[in-house]
Design a protein around this motif. Structure first.
Motif, PDB file in Angstrom:
ATOM      1  N   ARG A  54      63.086  87.148 -19.343  1.00 19.70           N
ATOM      2  CA  ARG A  54      63.075  87.619 -20.477  1.00 19.70           C
ATOM      3  C   ARG A  54      61.961  86.673 -21.587  1.00 19.70           C
ATOM      4  NH1 ARG A  54      65.582  83.709 -23.886  1.00 19.70           N
ATOM      5  NH2 ARG A  54      67.254  83.133 -22.959  1.00 19.70           N
ATOM      6  N   HIS A  55      61.389  87.154 -22.510  1.00 21.09           N
ATOM      7  CA  HIS A  55      60.863  86.637 -23.412  1.00 21.09           C
ATOM      8  C   HIS A  55      61.428  85.236 -24.040  1.00 21.09           C
ATOM      9  CE1 HIS A  55      58.115  85.347 -26.948  1.00 21.09           C
ATOM     10  NE2 HIS A  55      57.041  85.806 -26.119  1.00 21.09           N
ATOM     11  N   LYS A  56      60.833  84.189 -24.266  1.00 17.37           N
ATOM     12  CA  LYS A  56      61.765  83.000 -24.631  1.00 17.37           C
ATOM     13  C   LYS A  56      62.488  83.154 -25.988  1.00 17.37           C
ATOM     14  CE  LYS A  56      57.917  80.391 -26.782  1.00 17.37           C
ATOM     15  NZ  LYS A  56      56.880  81.386 -26.834  1.00 17.37           N
ATOM     16  N   ASP A  57      61.871  84.074 -26.926  1.00 22.22           N
ATOM     17  CA  ASP A  57      62.476  84.648 -28.203  1.00 22.22           C
ATOM     18  C   ASP A  57      63.797  85.390 -28.161  1.00 22.22           C
ATOM     19  OD1 ASP A  57      60.669  82.530 -29.318  1.00 22.22           O
ATOM     20  OD2 ASP A  57      59.257  84.348 -29.745  1.00 22.22           O
ATOM     21  N   LEU A  58      64.052  86.043 -27.024  1.00 18.87           N
ATOM     22  CA  LEU A  58      64.794  87.070 -26.653  1.00 18.87           C
ATOM     23  C   LEU A  58      66.045  86.542 -26.487  1.00 18.87           C
ATOM     24  CD1 LEU A  58      65.435  90.229 -26.994  1.00 18.87           C
ATOM     25  CD2 LEU A  58      64.626  90.272 -24.584  1.00 18.87           C
ATOM     26  N   GLU A  59      66.629  85.608 -27.039  1.00 18.22           N
ATOM     27  CA  GLU A  59      67.974  84.985 -26.612  1.00 18.22           C
ATOM     28  C   GLU A  59      69.073  85.933 -26.683  1.00 18.22           C
ATOM     29  OE1 GLU A  59      68.333  81.419 -29.043  1.00 18.22           O
ATOM     30  OE2 GLU A  59      66.315  80.802 -28.639  1.00 18.22           O
ATOM     31  N   LYS A  60      69.219  87.015 -26.985  1.00 23.10           N
ATOM     32  CA  LYS A  60      70.478  87.835 -26.921  1.00 23.10           C
ATOM     33  C   LYS A  60      70.819  88.550 -25.665  1.00 23.10           C
ATOM     34  CE  LYS A  60      68.542  92.066 -29.216  1.00 23.10           C
ATOM     35  NZ  LYS A  60      68.365  92.866 -30.133  1.00 23.10           N
ATOM     36  N   VAL A  61      69.540  88.396 -24.910  1.00 23.07           N
ATOM     37  CA  VAL A  61      69.829  88.924 -23.389  1.00 23.07           C
ATOM     38  C   VAL A  61      69.739  87.920 -22.410  1.00 23.07           C
ATOM     39  CG1 VAL A  61      68.858  90.377 -21.730  1.00 23.07           C
ATOM     40  CG2 VAL A  61      68.618  91.190 -23.912  1.00 23.07           C
ATOM     41  N   ASP A  62      70.764  87.678 -21.517  1.00 21.53           N
ATOM     42  CA  ASP A  62      70.959  86.607 -20.600  1.00 21.53           C
ATOM     43  C   ASP A  62      70.494  87.306 -19.174  1.00 21.53           C
ATOM     44  OD1 ASP A  62      71.812  84.921 -18.564  1.00 21.53           O
ATOM     45  OD2 ASP A  62      73.457  84.109 -20.087  1.00 21.53           O
ATOM     46  N   ALA A  63      69.403  86.849 -18.455  1.00 22.13           N
ATOM     47  CA  ALA A  63      68.991  87.288 -17.437  1.00 22.13           C
ATOM     48  C   ALA A  63      69.772  87.110 -16.194  1.00 22.13           C
ATOM     49  CB  ALA A  63      67.767  86.473 -16.860  1.00 22.13           C
ATOM     50  N   MET A  67      71.160  90.074 -14.025  1.00 23.55           N
ATOM     51  CA  MET A  67      71.160  90.099 -12.291  1.00 23.55           C
ATOM     52  C   MET A  67      72.445  90.557 -11.927  1.00 23.55           C
ATOM     53  SD  MET A  67      69.528  89.323  -9.578  1.00 23.55           S
ATOM     54  CE  MET A  67      68.097  88.350 -10.144  1.00 23.55           C
ATOM     55  N   ASN A  68      73.631  90.198 -12.404  1.00 28.13           N
ATOM     56  CA  ASN A  68      74.852  90.626 -12.160  1.00 28.13           C
ATOM     57  C   ASN A  68      75.146  92.138 -12.116  1.00 28.13           C
ATOM     58  OD1 ASN A  68      75.713  87.762 -11.536  1.00 28.13           O
ATOM     59  ND2 ASN A  68      76.636  87.567 -13.357  1.00 28.13           N
ATOM     60  N   HIS A  69      74.399  92.724 -13.132  1.00 26.66           N
ATOM     61  CA  HIS A  69      74.464  94.244 -13.254  1.00 26.66           C
ATOM     62  C   HIS A  69      73.983  94.548 -12.087  1.00 26.66           C
ATOM     63  CE1 HIS A  69      74.300  98.158 -14.942  1.00 26.66           C
ATOM     64  NE2 HIS A  69      72.968  98.178 -14.825  1.00 26.66           N
ATOM     65  N   GLY A  75      73.949  95.394  -4.267  1.00 31.95           N
ATOM     66  CA  GLY A  75      74.433  94.687  -3.343  1.00 31.95           C
ATOM     67  C   GLY A  75      73.395  93.421  -3.332  1.00 31.95           C
ATOM     68  N   GLY A  76      73.699  92.417  -2.714  1.00 28.43           N
ATOM     69  CA  GLY A  76      72.838  91.250  -2.582  1.00 28.43           C
ATOM     70  C   GLY A  76      73.442  90.069  -3.508  1.00 28.43           C
ATOM     71  N   SER A  77      72.440  89.120  -3.886  1.00 26.22           N
ATOM     72  CA  SER A  77      72.841  87.978  -4.784  1.00 26.22           C
ATOM     73  C   SER A  77      71.807  87.414  -5.547  1.00 26.22           C
ATOM     74  CB  SER A  77      73.515  86.991  -4.016  1.00 26.22           C
ATOM     75  OG  SER A  77      72.401  86.294  -2.992  1.00 26.22           O
ATOM     76  N   GLY A  78      71.985  86.858  -6.538  1.00 23.82           N
ATOM     77  CA  GLY A  78      70.829  85.995  -7.599  1.00 23.82           C
ATOM     78  C   GLY A  78      71.430  85.203  -8.375  1.00 23.82           C
ATOM     79  N   GLY A  79      70.490  84.574  -8.844  1.00 23.27           N
ATOM     80  CA  GLY A  79      71.017  83.590  -9.978  1.00 23.27           C
ATOM     81  C   GLY A  79      69.838  82.919 -10.790  1.00 23.27           C
ATOM     82  N   GLY A  80      70.186  81.986 -11.395  1.00 19.57           N
ATOM     83  CA  GLY A  80      68.980  81.323 -12.280  1.00 19.57           C
ATOM     84  C   GLY A  80      69.419  80.884 -13.711  1.00 19.57           C
ATOM     85  N   ARG A  81      68.534  81.009 -14.564  1.00 20.54           N
ATOM     86  CA  ARG A  81      68.729  80.622 -15.839  1.00 20.54           C
ATOM     87  C   ARG A  81      68.773  81.634 -16.807  1.00 20.54           C
ATOM     88  NH1 ARG A  81      63.955  78.038 -14.634  1.00 20.54           N
ATOM     89  NH2 ARG A  81      62.919  79.328 -15.968  1.00 20.54           N
ATOM     90  N   ASP A  83      66.878  82.751 -19.044  1.00 25.12           N
ATOM     91  CA  ASP A  83      65.680  83.232 -19.529  1.00 25.12           C
ATOM     92  C   ASP A  83      65.057  83.635 -17.861  1.00 25.12           C
ATOM     93  OD1 ASP A  83      65.270  80.722 -18.480  1.00 25.12           O
ATOM     94  OD2 ASP A  83      63.439  80.630 -19.830  1.00 25.12           O
ATOM     95  N   PHE A  84      65.342  83.506 -16.866  1.00 24.84           N
ATOM     96  CA  PHE A  84      64.865  83.401 -15.838  1.00 24.84           C
ATOM     97  C   PHE A  84      65.946  83.649 -14.606  1.00 24.84           C
ATOM     98  CE2 PHE A  84      62.922  82.686 -11.547  1.00 24.84           C
ATOM     99  CZ  PHE A  84      61.756  83.660 -11.574  1.00 24.84           C
ATOM    100  N   SER A  85      65.850  84.839 -13.775  1.00 24.74           N
ATOM    101  CA  SER A  85      66.713  84.750 -12.498  1.00 24.74           C
ATOM    102  C   SER A  85      66.194  85.679 -11.597  1.00 24.74           C
ATOM    103  CB  SER A  85      68.152  85.789 -13.131  1.00 24.74           C
ATOM    104  OG  SER A  85      69.014  85.682 -12.079  1.00 24.74           O
ATOM    105  N   GLN A  86      66.289  85.294 -10.221  1.00 28.56           N
ATOM    106  CA  GLN A  86      65.832  85.995  -9.031  1.00 28.56           C
ATOM    107  C   GLN A  86      66.960  85.883  -7.972  1.00 28.56           C
ATOM    108  OE1 GLN A  86      62.219  83.928  -7.621  1.00 28.56           O
ATOM    109  NE2 GLN A  86      63.424  81.925  -7.223  1.00 28.56           N
TER     110      GLN A  86
END
Length: 111
Positions: A54-63, A67-69, A75-81, A83-86
């Motif tokens: 997500r754009h750095k100014d878009l703080e109301k959305v957590d990547a 990703m969990n959604h 299926g699968g897995s992911g994680g991160g910050r 502002d960025f998840s993979q």
């Protein structure tokens, strides 16, 4: 792109991009548009990488929540910050359905 709750959402299934190329593409899209959320999934050989940023100014959305959604649906897995998840997903046949569900999911985050 589609606008949902004031957020420009780019959610696409791509072909033949590895994780690195997917990250680069997501970064380019994110840097082009303020208030943007990027969700990219690629079918690359025997892997299905997913990148959410997500754009750095878009703080109301957590990547990570996005990703969990997606991994709950595919299926699968992911994680991160925030502002960025993979990660990687398992279920290729429901990708279009999962991408389409993002608008409802984003609306539910704000209610």
């Amino acid at each position: 792109s589609e606008e949902i709750e004031g957020i420009k959402v780019f959610a696409h299934k791509m072909e033949d991009l590895d994780s690195s190329a997917l990250r680069e593409t997501a970064d380019q899209l994110r840097n082009k548009e303020k208030n943007s959320l990027i969700v990219l999934i690629s079918i690359f050989e025997d892997k299905i990488p997913i990148v959410i940023t997500r754009h750095k100014d878009l703080e109301k959305v957590d990547a990570r929540k996005v990703m969990n959604h997606m991994t709950n649906l595919l299926g699968g897995s992911g994680g991160g910050r925030s502002d960025f998840s993979q990660g990687g997903i398992e279920n290729v046949k429901d990708i279009d359905i999962a991408l389409a569900s993002l608008s409802e999911f984003l609306v539910s985050l704000n209610s």
